[in-house]
Design an enzyme around this catalytic site. Structure first.
Site, PDB file in Angstrom:
ATOM      1  N   CYS A  95       0.803  -1.225   0.000  1.00  0.00           N
ATOM      2  CA  CYS A  95       0.000   0.000   0.000  1.00  0.00           C
ATOM      3  C   CYS A  95       0.840   1.283   0.000  1.00  0.00           C
ATOM      4  CB  CYS A  95      -0.995  -0.051   1.161  1.00  0.00           C
ATOM      5  SG  CYS A  95      -2.359   1.087   0.936  1.00  0.00           S
ATOM      6  N   ARG A 129     -12.532   6.836  -0.771  1.00  0.00           N
ATOM      7  CA  ARG A 129     -11.604   5.806  -0.281  1.00  0.00           C
ATOM      8  C   ARG A 129     -11.993   4.462  -0.872  1.00  0.00           C
ATOM      9  NH1 ARG A 129      -8.060   7.709   2.803  1.00  0.00           N
ATOM     10  NH2 ARG A 129      -7.034   5.723   2.993  1.00  0.00           N
ATOM     11  N   HIS A 195      -3.264  -5.198   2.542  1.00  0.00           N
ATOM     12  CA  HIS A 195      -2.969  -5.408   3.958  1.00  0.00           C
ATOM     13  C   HIS A 195      -3.608  -6.742   4.307  1.00  0.00           C
ATOM     14  CE1 HIS A 195      -1.653  -1.277   4.657  1.00  0.00           C
ATOM     15  NE2 HIS A 195      -2.695  -0.859   3.977  1.00  0.00           N
TER      16      HIS A 195
HETATM   17  N1  GLN Z   1      -1.554   7.115   1.581  1.00  0.00           N
HETATM   18  C1  GLN Z   1      -2.179   6.067   1.001  1.00  0.00           C
HETATM   19  C2  GLN Z   1      -3.598   6.211   0.544  1.00  0.00           C
HETATM   20  O1  GLN Z   1      -4.529   6.457   1.321  1.00  0.00           O
HETATM   21  C3  GLN Z   1      -1.802   4.742   1.600  1.00  0.00           C
HETATM   22  C4  GLN Z   1      -2.718   4.141   2.604  1.00  0.00           C
HETATM   23  C5  GLN Z   1      -2.275   2.815   3.124  1.00  0.00           C
HETATM   24  O2  GLN Z   1      -1.075   2.480   3.157  1.00  0.00           O
HETATM   25  N2  GLN Z   1      -3.239   2.025   3.601  1.00  0.00           N
HETATM   26  O3  GLN Z   1      -3.786   6.079  -0.639  1.00  0.00           O
END
Ligand code: GLN
Length: 244
Positions: A95, A129, A195
């Site tokens: 990520c 998101r 993750h």
């Molecule tokens: N900064 C990133 C985003 O929100 C990474 C988030 C994450 O590592 N879960 O896209």
């Protein structure tokens, strides 16, 4: 037998949703096969010698944490990571750590983080998101295999033409929620939005990394001794069936 050396990059700032569990899992599956394993933590301020290690791990983090480590990257880690990648060292980047391997990240509110450019990809933030359990198909040791994980990112990642995705999305968003690609695979680098942590949830994928580490280190084909992992595989199958 030589020691397998793991380098955990930024365990201090990039460790979302138990990403560190990936290091624990990989070490455990190597030790259960008789290898001795060491883990070197490389937080902000600690330099890395790219030739010294067999495996590099870098976890995820929020935009804030990614910004915090920009100066440390230019002070030396960016060069070290690029060298490790070109020397075909095995690496898993999750990520925020995966985004960091690319050229840059433009956040949804207009900031730009210039990253290390080890992989031909870039990331653009969106207001929406991309969050939830997800699943993708990738090439495993014995043919195509499904990987389950959990994603939470606002960044949409786009791969340059020569870069191969790690897999194809079966459920969820992956790289950008548009083109059904997930992650990236370049030389021995595996980048993913998953993750989970991804390795304990997908033991077969952990073994693919172990096999790659051993083949890179000993320069010959490796057949891994099977492990008793009935419970791990049941947990994996349960999620695969839920997401089908
Ligand atoms: N900064 C990133 C985003 O929100 C990474 C988030 C994450 O590592 N879960 O896209």
């Amino acid at each position: 037998m030589d020691e397998i050396k793991i380098c955990h990059i930024y365990p201090d700032v990039l460790n979302l949703y138990g990403d560190r569990g990936n290091v624990v899992c990989l070490k455990n599956r190597l030790e259960r096969r008789g290898f001795s394993v060491s883990v070197f933590d490389a937080p902000i301020g600690i330099a890395i010698n790219p030739t010294e290690f067999d495996f590099f791990f870098i976890g995820g983090g929020q935009d804030f944490e990614q910004e915090v480590l920009l100066r440390d990257l230019t002070a030396g880690k960016a060069n070290a990571i690029r060298t490790a990648v070109e020397e075909e060292k095995v690496m898993l980047a999750i990520c925020g750590g995966y985004q960091l391997m690319g050229e840059y990240y433009k956040t949804w509110d207009g900031r730009q983080y210039d990253f290390i450019g080890a992989l031909d990809l870039y990331t653009v933030g969106s207001k929406k998101r991309m969050i939830g359990n997800f699943m993708f198909e990738t090439e495993g040791i014995n043919g195509p295999t499904n990987i389950v994980g959990f994603e939470n990112h606002s960044g949409k990642t786009y791969l340059g033409k020569p870069l191969s995705p790690l897999g194809r999305i079966l459920c969820g968003y992956g790289n950008n929620g548009e083109d059904k690609t997930e992650g990236a695979h370049y030389k021995n680098v595996f980048g993913t939005y998953s993750h989970g942590p991804i390795l304990p949830k997908n033991p077969a994928f952990c073994d693919l990394l172990i096999q790659t580490i051993l083949e890179r280190k000993y320069d010959k084909k490796q057949d891994l001794e099977p492990l008793e992992d009935r419970l791990e595989n049941l947990a994996n199958e349960y999620m695969v069936n839920r997401l089908k």
